[in-house]
Design a protein around this motif. Structure first.
Motif, PDB file in Angstrom:
ATOM      1  N   GLN B 105       0.842  -1.204   0.000  1.00 25.34           N
ATOM      2  CA  GLN B 105       0.000   0.000   0.000  1.00 25.34           C
ATOM      3  C   GLN B 105       0.878   1.255   0.000  1.00 25.34           C
ATOM      4  O   GLN B 105       0.621   2.209  -0.745  1.00 25.34           O
ATOM      5  CB  GLN B 105      -0.909   0.006   1.235  1.00 25.34           C
ATOM      6  CG  GLN B 105      -2.079  -0.956   1.099  1.00 25.34           C
ATOM      7  CD  GLN B 105      -2.941  -0.946   2.333  1.00 25.34           C
ATOM      8  OE1 GLN B 105      -2.440  -0.759   3.454  1.00 25.34           O
ATOM      9  NE2 GLN B 105      -4.234  -1.128   2.149  1.00 25.34           N
ATOM     10  N   LEU B 106       1.941   1.181   0.817  1.00 24.00           N
ATOM     11  CA  LEU B 106       2.863   2.321   0.890  1.00 24.00           C
ATOM     12  C   LEU B 106       3.560   2.519  -0.460  1.00 24.00           C
ATOM     13  O   LEU B 106       3.695   3.635  -0.963  1.00 24.00           O
ATOM     14  CB  LEU B 106       3.895   2.077   1.990  1.00 24.00           C
ATOM     15  CG  LEU B 106       5.026   3.104   2.105  1.00 24.00           C
ATOM     16  CD1 LEU B 106       4.473   4.484   2.473  1.00 24.00           C
ATOM     17  CD2 LEU B 106       6.043   2.672   3.164  1.00 24.00           C
ATOM     18  N   LYS B 107       3.965   1.407  -1.032  1.00 18.89           N
ATOM     19  CA  LYS B 107       4.679   1.436  -2.308  1.00 18.89           C
ATOM     20  C   LYS B 107       3.828   2.117  -3.388  1.00 18.89           C
ATOM     21  O   LYS B 107       4.328   2.893  -4.205  1.00 18.89           O
ATOM     22  CB  LYS B 107       4.998  -0.017  -2.699  1.00 18.89           C
ATOM     23  CG  LYS B 107       5.924  -0.163  -3.878  1.00 18.89           C
ATOM     24  CD  LYS B 107       6.188  -1.635  -4.111  1.00 18.89           C
ATOM     25  CE  LYS B 107       6.878  -1.789  -5.453  1.00 18.89           C
ATOM     26  NZ  LYS B 107       8.002  -2.640  -5.420  1.00 18.89           N
ATOM     27  N   GLU B 108       2.547   1.784  -3.368  1.00 19.83           N
ATOM     28  CA  GLU B 108       1.644   2.348  -4.382  1.00 19.83           C
ATOM     29  C   GLU B 108       1.430   3.844  -4.170  1.00 19.83           C
ATOM     30  O   GLU B 108       1.188   4.598  -5.103  1.00 19.83           O
ATOM     31  CB  GLU B 108       0.301   1.605  -4.335  1.00 19.83           C
ATOM     32  CG  GLU B 108       0.392   0.229  -4.985  1.00 19.83           C
ATOM     33  CD  GLU B 108      -0.838  -0.627  -4.727  1.00 19.83           C
ATOM     34  OE1 GLU B 108      -1.725  -0.178  -3.964  1.00 19.83           O
ATOM     35  OE2 GLU B 108      -0.894  -1.747  -5.263  1.00 19.83           O
ATOM     36  N   ARG B 109       1.525   4.232  -2.880  1.00 24.78           N
ATOM     37  CA  ARG B 109       1.282   5.632  -2.545  1.00 24.78           C
ATOM     38  C   ARG B 109       2.485   6.532  -2.854  1.00 24.78           C
ATOM     39  O   ARG B 109       2.330   7.701  -3.168  1.00 24.78           O
ATOM     40  CB  ARG B 109       0.971   5.718  -1.046  1.00 24.78           C
ATOM     41  CG  ARG B 109      -0.268   6.504  -0.747  1.00 24.78           C
ATOM     42  CD  ARG B 109      -0.676   6.511   0.717  1.00 24.78           C
ATOM     43  NE  ARG B 109       0.350   6.427   1.705  1.00 24.78           N
ATOM     44  CZ  ARG B 109       0.439   5.439   2.586  1.00 24.78           C
ATOM     45  NH1 ARG B 109      -0.420   4.455   2.540  1.00 24.78           N
ATOM     46  NH2 ARG B 109       1.387   5.437   3.496  1.00 24.78           N
ATOM     47  N   GLY B 153       0.609  -0.112  10.430  1.00 22.30           N
ATOM     48  CA  GLY B 153      -0.044   0.880   9.585  1.00 22.30           C
ATOM     49  C   GLY B 153       0.673   2.221   9.539  1.00 22.30           C
ATOM     50  O   GLY B 153       0.234   3.133   8.838  1.00 22.30           O
ATOM     51  N   LYS B 154       1.761   2.338  10.289  1.00 20.58           N
ATOM     52  CA  LYS B 154       2.504   3.610  10.285  1.00 20.58           C
ATOM     53  C   LYS B 154       3.798   3.429   9.500  1.00 20.58           C
ATOM     54  O   LYS B 154       4.548   2.489   9.751  1.00 20.58           O
ATOM     55  CB  LYS B 154       2.851   4.029  11.717  1.00 20.58           C
ATOM     56  CG  LYS B 154       1.661   4.416  12.551  1.00 20.58           C
ATOM     57  CD  LYS B 154       2.142   4.754  13.944  1.00 20.58           C
ATOM     58  CE  LYS B 154       0.972   4.972  14.882  1.00 20.58           C
ATOM     59  NZ  LYS B 154       1.397   5.073  16.266  1.00 20.58           N
ATOM     60  N   GLU B 155       4.007   4.349   8.574  1.00 25.34           N
ATOM     61  CA  GLU B 155       5.250   4.270   7.821  1.00 25.34           C
ATOM     62  C   GLU B 155       6.310   5.142   8.475  1.00 25.34           C
ATOM     63  O   GLU B 155       5.972   6.149   9.130  1.00 25.34           O
ATOM     64  CB  GLU B 155       5.007   4.732   6.379  1.00 25.34           C
ATOM     65  CG  GLU B 155       4.553   6.178   6.301  1.00 25.34           C
ATOM     66  CD  GLU B 155       3.988   6.562   4.955  1.00 25.34           C
ATOM     67  OE1 GLU B 155       2.929   5.997   4.599  1.00 25.34           O
ATOM     68  OE2 GLU B 155       4.610   7.395   4.285  1.00 25.34           O
ATOM     69  N   GLY B 156       7.565   4.780   8.308  1.00 26.72           N
ATOM     70  CA  GLY B 156       8.622   5.566   8.919  1.00 26.72           C
ATOM     71  C   GLY B 156       9.961   5.275   8.287  1.00 26.72           C
ATOM     72  O   GLY B 156      10.128   4.263   7.568  1.00 26.72           O
ATOM     73  N   VAL B 157      10.907   6.126   8.578  1.00 20.10           N
ATOM     74  CA  VAL B 157      12.251   5.962   8.015  1.00 20.10           C
ATOM     75  C   VAL B 157      13.013   4.925   8.842  1.00 20.10           C
ATOM     76  O   VAL B 157      12.979   4.945  10.078  1.00 20.10           O
ATOM     77  CB  VAL B 157      13.001   7.313   8.018  1.00 20.10           C
ATOM     78  CG1 VAL B 157      14.446   7.137   7.557  1.00 20.10           C
ATOM     79  CG2 VAL B 157      12.294   8.318   7.125  1.00 20.10           C
TER      80      VAL B 157
END
Lengths: 167, 274
Positions: B105-109, B153-157
């Motif tokens: 999902q992140l990749k698509e965003r 569900g949280k993205e981060g570095v």
């Protein structure tokens, strides 16, 4: 221990072994005639008197555990003990071929006497016996005879030596 | 015929006749009673022997059953181990699937080309905050490319690529003391530099005492420095200490990601000049 106890002790052990061999080691209903083998051994070594007396009691003891007429085995064993006992000193004890022949003839005689006694003294008439028994029983007896004779020899020596105060 | 033979023959005929007598009167009550008496005399001996043989058979049978049970037990244990292994594998795959789903999902965003990678090793000494991933230069991974991940569900570095081989690469985590990233406070736009401390928390440096900053403010990458693109979550402010005698505040930051639970990562294929 006196030697006289050797015979009843041998009878008891032989009887027990005979019954249990029938129960546990018979092959398709065929089992060796252990008591008969003991009788042949004793008669050949001790003569007709011991043979017929021991045979008489051994036969009657076996009759107790069969549903056949009482005295049938007693008669056969008495006659066999007497007849084989008469051969004492007339054949070599270590002539296994002769003993094997004797075992075969005695085995057949036991079957013949069974048919005769059943037809004369029992309500159940027997015309014939399956040929398997005519072959299998003597073979089984022949195979077991050397072992029985070896063990009986040791067993008798034990009683003989005890008589001399060794036991 | 001598005396002994006569005696033998006499006994024989006597015994012979006794047998004939038994056979003839076989069905009479007296003979049957005699047979029963003999039977009562002999049967205890036979029973005792029979019991002994049965007991021996019982022992053998029990031993056999025990052995069978032991063998069955061993097989069942092995099967249970396998079942547990498969259950664990199943649970692991479910979790991995969730993580990949989030990553996808992140990749698509994201407006970048990304490569999904898996952590295959961690720094064995624990001296450096690094992990090794299963892809390298063959998959267009280069030095200093940013690495991100998704957790709950949280993205981060996560960090940046610090070493590259053809089939694997090393990621320097944000928590490493050699690590640094230009960061902004998302709420107020205050910027500073986020540095690793070789521990679970990070330091947000170069923030003046009068800067508008609060606990739980979210820090994001500022895009300065050519490593991290702007807007990636770094962490939240945990503790602020204002020193009267110093220009800058001492700020502790809790990273967005739990670095101990990292499994799958995304490498952003940017900065393709080493």
């Amino acid at each position: 221990m006196k030697k006289i106890f050797f015979y009843p002790a041998t009878l008891l052990i032989g009887l027990i072994l005979n019954i249990f061999w029938d129960n546990y080691f018979s092959i398709n209903g065929v089992s060796p005639q252990l008591t008969l083998l003991v009788l042949i051994y004793l008669s050949l070594r001790e003569g007709p008197l011991i043979g017929e007396v021991w045979g008489f009691f051994a036969g009657l003891s076996l009759d107790v555990f069969t549903s056949g007429p009482f005295g049938a085995q007693g008669l056969f064993f008495t006659v066999t003990g007497f007849a084989i006992g008469m051969l004492k000193g007339k054949m070599e004890e270590d002539n296994y071929l002769a003993i094997a022949l004797l075992v075969v003839l005695t085995s057949w005689f036991s079957l013949i006497s069974f048919i005769v006694v059943q037809n004369i003294f029992s309500t159940l008439s027997v015309r014939s016996i399956n040929w398997i028994y005519w072959i299998a029983i003597p073979i089984y007896n022949i195979i077991l005879a050397p072992v029985i004779y070896l063990v009986l020899g040791k067993w008798q020596d034990l009683w003989q030596s005890s008589k001399n105060g060794k036991l | 015929m001598d005396e002994e033979k006569r005696w033998v023959v006499g006994v024989f005929f006597f015994l012979f006749l006794v047998n004939i007598f038994f056979l003839t009167f076989n069905f009479t009550g007296k003979i049957q009673s005699l047979k029963k008496i003999f039977f009562y005399v002999f049967s205890p001996v036979i029973n005792v022997t029979e019991d002994t043989v049965s007991a021996a058979e019982g022992i053998s049978s029990k031993a056999h059953r025990l052995l069978s049970a032991y063998q069955e037990n061993t097989i069942l244990r092995e099967e249970m181990k396998k079942a547990l292994h498969w259950k664990n594998e199943y649970d692991r795959l479910i979790e991995e699937n969730k993580r990949f789903h989030q990553l996808l999902q992140l990749k698509e965003r994201l407006p970048y080309f990304t490569v999904a990678v898996r952590i295959i090793a961690r720094d064995p000494h624990g001296w450096y905050q690094t992990v090794i991933i299963d892809k390298g230069s063959r998959d267009k991974i280069l030095m200093n490319q940013p690495v991100i991940a998704v957790q709950n569900g949280k993205e981060g570095v996560v960090g940046r690529i610090s070493e590259v081989s053809s089939s694997s690469a090393k990621v320097l985590l944000l928590t490493d003391s050699l690590s640094g990233a230009a960061a902004d406070v998302q709420r107020s736009g205050i910027n500073g530099v986020l540095l690793g401390r070789n521990e679970d928390q990070l330091s947000f440096n170069f923030v003046t005492n009068d800067a508008d900053i609060q606990k739980d403010d979210l820090l994001v990458t500022s895009g300065i420095g050519e490593v991290f693109p702007p807007g990636l979550a770094l962490g939240k402010i945990e503790k602020i200490v204002v020193n009267k005698y110093q220009i800058f505040q001492t700020i502790s930051v809790r990273p967005t990601l739990d670095f101990h639970r990292l499994h799958e990562l995304l490498v952003l294929i940017i900065n393709n000049k080493e």
